[in-house]
Write a protein that holds these residues in place. Structure first.
Motif, PDB file in Angstrom:
ATOM      1  N   ILE A  69     -54.503  72.243  64.786  1.00 56.19           N
ATOM      2  CA  ILE A  69     -53.186  72.987  64.307  1.00 56.19           C
ATOM      3  C   ILE A  69     -53.087  74.020  63.770  1.00 56.19           C
ATOM      4  N   GLY A  70     -52.075  74.950  63.959  1.00 60.75           N
ATOM      5  CA  GLY A  70     -52.122  76.188  63.264  1.00 60.75           C
ATOM      6  C   GLY A  70     -50.774  77.019  63.765  1.00 60.75           C
ATOM      7  N   GLU A  71     -50.307  78.005  63.178  1.00 57.28           N
ATOM      8  CA  GLU A  71     -49.322  79.077  63.604  1.00 57.28           C
ATOM      9  C   GLU A  71     -49.743  79.671  64.859  1.00 57.28           C
ATOM     10  N   ASN A  72     -48.723  80.332  65.361  1.00 59.47           N
ATOM     11  CA  ASN A  72     -49.094  81.240  66.750  1.00 59.47           C
ATOM     12  C   ASN A  72     -49.815  82.306  66.168  1.00 59.47           C
ATOM     13  N   GLY A  73     -50.912  82.679  66.961  1.00 59.55           N
ATOM     14  CA  GLY A  73     -51.885  83.747  66.544  1.00 59.55           C
ATOM     15  C   GLY A  73     -53.004  83.157  65.292  1.00 59.55           C
ATOM     16  N   THR A  81     -50.971  71.462  69.446  1.00 66.08           N
ATOM     17  CA  THR A  81     -49.405  71.463  69.253  1.00 66.08           C
ATOM     18  C   THR A  81     -48.741  72.009  68.182  1.00 66.08           C
ATOM     19  N   HIS A  82     -47.571  72.208  68.459  1.00 68.38           N
ATOM     20  CA  HIS A  82     -46.445  72.648  67.311  1.00 68.38           C
ATOM     21  C   HIS A  82     -45.842  71.480  66.759  1.00 68.38           C
ATOM     22  N   ASP A  83     -45.920  70.329  67.912  1.00 67.40           N
ATOM     23  CA  ASP A  83     -44.879  69.168  67.699  1.00 67.40           C
ATOM     24  C   ASP A  83     -45.812  68.104  66.598  1.00 67.40           C
ATOM     25  N   LEU A  84     -45.635  68.159  65.412  1.00 63.46           N
ATOM     26  CA  LEU A  84     -46.625  67.549  64.512  1.00 63.46           C
ATOM     27  C   LEU A  84     -46.022  65.869  64.571  1.00 63.46           C
ATOM     28  N   CYS A  95     -53.173  61.080  66.054  1.00 61.75           N
ATOM     29  CA  CYS A  95     -54.365  61.582  65.445  1.00 61.75           C
ATOM     30  C   CYS A  95     -54.657  61.120  63.864  1.00 61.75           C
ATOM     31  N   GLU A  96     -55.755  60.624  63.686  1.00 60.64           N
ATOM     32  CA  GLU A  96     -56.021  60.458  61.926  1.00 60.64           C
ATOM     33  C   GLU A  96     -56.617  61.352  61.343  1.00 60.64           C
ATOM     34  N   ARG A  97     -57.155  62.329  62.278  1.00 63.56           N
ATOM     35  CA  ARG A  97     -57.777  63.643  61.709  1.00 63.56           C
ATOM     36  C   ARG A  97     -57.072  64.923  62.142  1.00 63.56           C
ATOM     37  N   VAL A  98     -57.012  65.844  61.380  1.00 62.83           N
ATOM     38  CA  VAL A  98     -56.552  67.342  61.551  1.00 62.83           C
ATOM     39  C   VAL A  98     -57.492  68.176  61.144  1.00 62.83           C
ATOM     40  N   ILE A  99     -57.264  69.452  61.889  1.00 54.62           N
ATOM     41  CA  ILE A  99     -58.178  70.736  61.610  1.00 54.62           C
ATOM     42  C   ILE A  99     -57.318  71.606  61.550  1.00 54.62           C
ATOM     43  N   MET A 100     -56.817  72.105  60.461  1.00 60.10           N
ATOM     44  CA  MET A 100     -55.959  73.357  60.046  1.00 60.10           C
ATOM     45  C   MET A 100     -56.501  74.947  60.354  1.00 60.10           C
ATOM     46  N   LEU A 101     -56.014  75.466  61.246  1.00 59.31           N
ATOM     47  CA  LEU A 101     -56.652  76.979  61.366  1.00 59.31           C
ATOM     48  C   LEU A 101     -55.558  78.015  60.710  1.00 59.31           C
TER      49      LEU A 101
END
Length: 337
Positions: A59-63, A217-220, A227-233
């Protein structure tokens, strides 16, 4: 290569050259001979692994660099530097063998042929992936039934609604039953019922075939459901890689008080009412529903309720845990996890 890992990424970087023109007539003349280039770093030396059978939210914001990463992992883009091993292969050097082991769904791009019936697209993809009749029938009967796309198979893709097309896109990505599935905004623009059906289907194939899924996705709510795990960018850097529960425990220690007033009010009035208290206020468009965010401290919660109730006529009060969406927004606003 660790064969328990579906994806291994080390020092992955992607840079793009951007041309910038000079202003004015003299600038345009100079651009004819020498051009100014700026290097933009979309992905900045990131490292992560995904185990076989994991469902990971990316996940992450646009760009932020999400789609750029997916395109490098699927072999569409070549990295500027770094190493990628997906399903034991280099996506760029072992291209023909590699694509047999992945499925890809881009929410805003189609892999189906626009003017022919869905089942004809499926037959063409079956030949491309060299899937036997027996394998196709045993696997796709289940996929078609679960996604409820049987009535759509005779229709040309251009006559499908967005929700119908996305279910067919997902089925098309699974014709060769790949061990790894990349989903880039697969539920964008879909209604709630279609989203629920797709989520249930993804859970089912993960359990049945141990399919690894990397989901952007932008839909959390998709992330929370799957998902049990998230990677944030953020700006090409990984700022969090861990469990969703840990993220909530570390950053979600707070409460939301939602007040529905019987009359219109100004946000500044509520802010003045709790001045000096650790409270953040938000207001809806109609100026009647106000949300106060604060730490989970009984005394503070009690004081806020008391002040608002004594100043306004209240239609309804709700006390909620701070949502995952709010937690992630707060992390991005602070700039670090």
């Amino acid at each position: 290569m660790d064969y328990t890992n579906a994806i291994e990424v080390s020092g992955l970087r992607k840079e793009f050259k951007s041309y910038s023109s000079r202003s004015g007539l003299s600038g345009a003349f100079r651009d004819l001979f020498t051009r100014n280039y700026k290097t933009l770093r979309a992905v900045n030396d990131i490292n992560f692994t995904v185990k076989q059978g994991e469902m990971v939210g990316y996940i992450g914001e646009n760009g932020a660099g999400k789609s750029t990463t997916i395109k490098m992992l699927t072999g569409i883009l070549t990295p500027t530097s770094g190493q990628i091993v997906v399903n034991g292969m280099n996506p760029h050097k072992q291209r023909e063998r590699f694509v047999q082991t992945i499925g890809v769904v881009f929410g805003q791009r189609s892999q189906l042929w626009w003017d022919i019936a869905v089942q004809e697209s499926f037959r063409l993809l079956k030949k491309v992936y060299k899937v036997s009749d027996a394998d196709y029938n045993s696997h796709m009967d289940h996929v078609i039934r679960t996604l409820d796309i049987g009535p759509l198979l005779d229709k040309p893709v251009r006559k499908l609604s967005l929700g119908q097309r996305m279910r067919c896109e997902l089925a098309a990505a699974l014709i060769h039953n790949p061990p790894l599935l990349f989903l880039d905004e697969p539920t964008i623009g879909l209604d709630v019922l279609v989203k629920l059906r797709i989520r249930e289907f993804l859970k089912e194939i993960n359990e049945k075939y141990n399919t690894t899924i990397l989901l952007t996705t932008h839909d959390l709510s998709d992330i929370e459901a799957l998902c049990e795990r998230v990677i944030m960018l953020d700006e090409g850097n990984i700022i969090y890689d861990g469990s969703l529960n840990h993220l909530k425990e570390k950053w979600g220690e707070g409460k939301e008080l939602q007040f529905e007033l019987m009359e219109k009010a100004e946000l500044a009035t509520l802010q003045q009412l709790t001045k000096g208290m650790p409270v953040k206020w938000e207001m809806d468009e109609k100026g009647q529903i106000f949300t106060a965010q604060m730490e989970d401290i009984d005394e503070v919660i009690s004081q806020v309720i008391s002040k608002v109730v004594s100043a306004f006529k209240i239609r309804d009060i709700k006390i909620n845990e701070i949502s995952t969406e709010e937690i992630i927004r707060n992390i991005y606003e602070r700039g670090t996890a």
